[in-house]
Design a protein around this motif. Sequence first.
Motif, mmCIF file in Angstrom:
data_model
loop_
_atom_site.group_PDB
_atom_site.id
_atom_site.type_symbol
_atom_site.label_atom_id
_atom_site.label_comp_id
_atom_site.label_asym_id
_atom_site.label_seq_id
_atom_site.Cartn_x
_atom_site.Cartn_y
_atom_site.Cartn_z
ATOM 1 N N MET A 81 -32.600 30.689 -92.703
ATOM 2 C CA MET A 81 -33.112 31.904 -92.687
ATOM 3 C C MET A 81 -32.343 32.649 -91.776
ATOM 4 O O MET A 81 -31.975 32.588 -90.730
ATOM 5 C CB MET A 81 -34.702 32.022 -92.307
ATOM 6 C CG MET A 81 -35.017 33.621 -92.161
ATOM 7 S SD MET A 81 -36.758 33.406 -91.413
ATOM 8 C CE MET A 81 -37.657 32.838 -92.695
ATOM 9 N N GLY A 82 -31.774 34.270 -92.301
ATOM 10 C CA GLY A 82 -30.931 34.741 -91.400
ATOM 11 C C GLY A 82 -32.012 35.630 -90.418
ATOM 12 O O GLY A 82 -32.937 35.895 -90.806
ATOM 13 N N ARG A 83 -31.284 36.439 -89.525
ATOM 14 C CA ARG A 83 -31.934 37.188 -88.617
ATOM 15 C C ARG A 83 -31.688 38.705 -89.071
ATOM 16 O O ARG A 83 -31.697 39.537 -88.189
ATOM 17 C CB ARG A 83 -31.591 36.980 -87.309
ATOM 18 C CG ARG A 83 -31.954 35.648 -86.738
ATOM 19 C CD ARG A 83 -33.519 35.505 -86.881
ATOM 20 N NE ARG A 83 -34.254 36.297 -85.687
ATOM 21 C CZ ARG A 83 -35.575 36.843 -86.252
ATOM 22 N NH1 ARG A 83 -36.099 36.215 -87.039
ATOM 23 N NH2 ARG A 83 -35.868 37.320 -85.211
ATOM 24 N N SER A 84 -31.276 38.980 -90.414
ATOM 25 C CA SER A 84 -31.054 40.349 -90.641
ATOM 26 C C SER A 84 -32.123 41.252 -90.863
ATOM 27 O O SER A 84 -32.258 42.108 -90.794
ATOM 28 C CB SER A 84 -30.153 40.273 -92.112
ATOM 29 O OG SER A 84 -30.993 39.548 -92.971
ATOM 30 N N ARG A 85 -33.554 40.589 -91.111
ATOM 31 C CA ARG A 85 -34.743 41.187 -91.209
ATOM 32 C C ARG A 85 -35.479 40.734 -90.317
ATOM 33 O O ARG A 85 -35.574 39.684 -89.864
ATOM 34 C CB ARG A 85 -35.188 41.418 -92.586
ATOM 35 C CG ARG A 85 -35.443 40.141 -93.169
ATOM 36 C CD ARG A 85 -35.880 40.337 -94.822
ATOM 37 N NE ARG A 85 -36.143 39.211 -95.463
ATOM 38 C CZ ARG A 85 -36.537 39.109 -96.678
ATOM 39 N NH1 ARG A 85 -36.563 40.244 -97.243
ATOM 40 N NH2 ARG A 85 -36.715 38.160 -97.460
ATOM 41 N N ARG A 86 -36.551 41.495 -90.028
ATOM 42 C CA ARG A 86 -37.650 41.064 -89.252
ATOM 43 C C ARG A 86 -38.624 40.029 -89.955
ATOM 44 O O ARG A 86 -38.895 40.329 -91.035
ATOM 45 C CB ARG A 86 -38.513 42.421 -88.499
ATOM 46 C CG ARG A 86 -37.798 43.112 -87.853
ATOM 47 C CD ARG A 86 -38.504 44.143 -87.263
ATOM 48 N NE ARG A 86 -38.531 45.226 -88.572
ATOM 49 C CZ ARG A 86 -38.027 46.342 -89.124
ATOM 50 N NH1 ARG A 86 -36.752 46.676 -88.313
ATOM 51 N NH2 ARG A 86 -38.288 46.856 -90.235
ATOM 52 N N THR A 87 -39.304 39.337 -88.968
ATOM 53 C CA THR A 87 -40.350 38.367 -89.775
ATOM 54 C C THR A 87 -41.589 39.065 -89.778
ATOM 55 O O THR A 87 -41.804 40.222 -88.903
ATOM 56 C CB THR A 87 -40.339 37.076 -88.932
ATOM 57 O OG1 THR A 87 -40.756 37.319 -87.804
ATOM 58 C CG2 THR A 87 -38.840 36.243 -88.880
#
Length: 252
Positions: free
Chosen positions: A1-7
């Motif tokens: 999972m990338g960190r391009s979007r917020r969880t």
Amino acid sequence: MGRSRRTLPEELLLLALDPTTGTTAQPQSLDLGLAGAQLVELALAGRIAPDGDRIAVVAPRPTGDPTLDCALELLRRRGAPVRAVNWIGGPRLGLRQTYLSHLERCGMVHAVEGQMCGVLPTTRYQATDTAISREIKARLDSAIRTGVPPDPRTAALAALAHAVGLGKHLYPGNEGRSSRSRLRDLIRHDPMGGLVAHAVMDVQNGAAAQPRRSPAPVGRQAPGPGARTAPEPARGVPAQPRHGSMARAVAH
């Protein structure tokens, strides 16, 4: 999972954070919501899946998010699917602080030191860019206003926001009543979000009950009036979450 979007846990926390006071709305139920949001995020990442009212690990490989991976490993160690209500109702010491610290490292909030009653050190968190929170809320507003089924992530966020009681924070007063009602209705658009949201509400209502007892075998009749029966073994009482004290008080 990338960190391009917020969880989802991060988005739920940003929704709950008051931009003026730096406090979080519904702090106690929010802790339950964050644990539930982790489950939904792991499901969206394809790591877990619902199994009735239980959660099963289907792909134990790491996501790349340390906090989510910790939750995933704990689920994996259970060895068998766990009831969502039992998982969410378990101890989650420091989970909210973990996410607040993460948001601070990402530059989305900054810590403001203070004192409670002039003695006890406290820390409040102010949003550095309120546009982020506005963008998150705008997704909920759009789903409420248009009636178009939202994407699973937004539907799950709406379900969790309703479950932890953020409706009155996001849509206050009598004028927000219809929006709060529509927020609640969005719970049906994502099965995993709905499962988790209902589990959060069950924990708050003290409904984390033991599974129902099996019916008596056929042919065995119930004792008649006045009949003496063997004492039933005491049943265990589910442990309540324990909250430890922190050296520094975090403002709620």
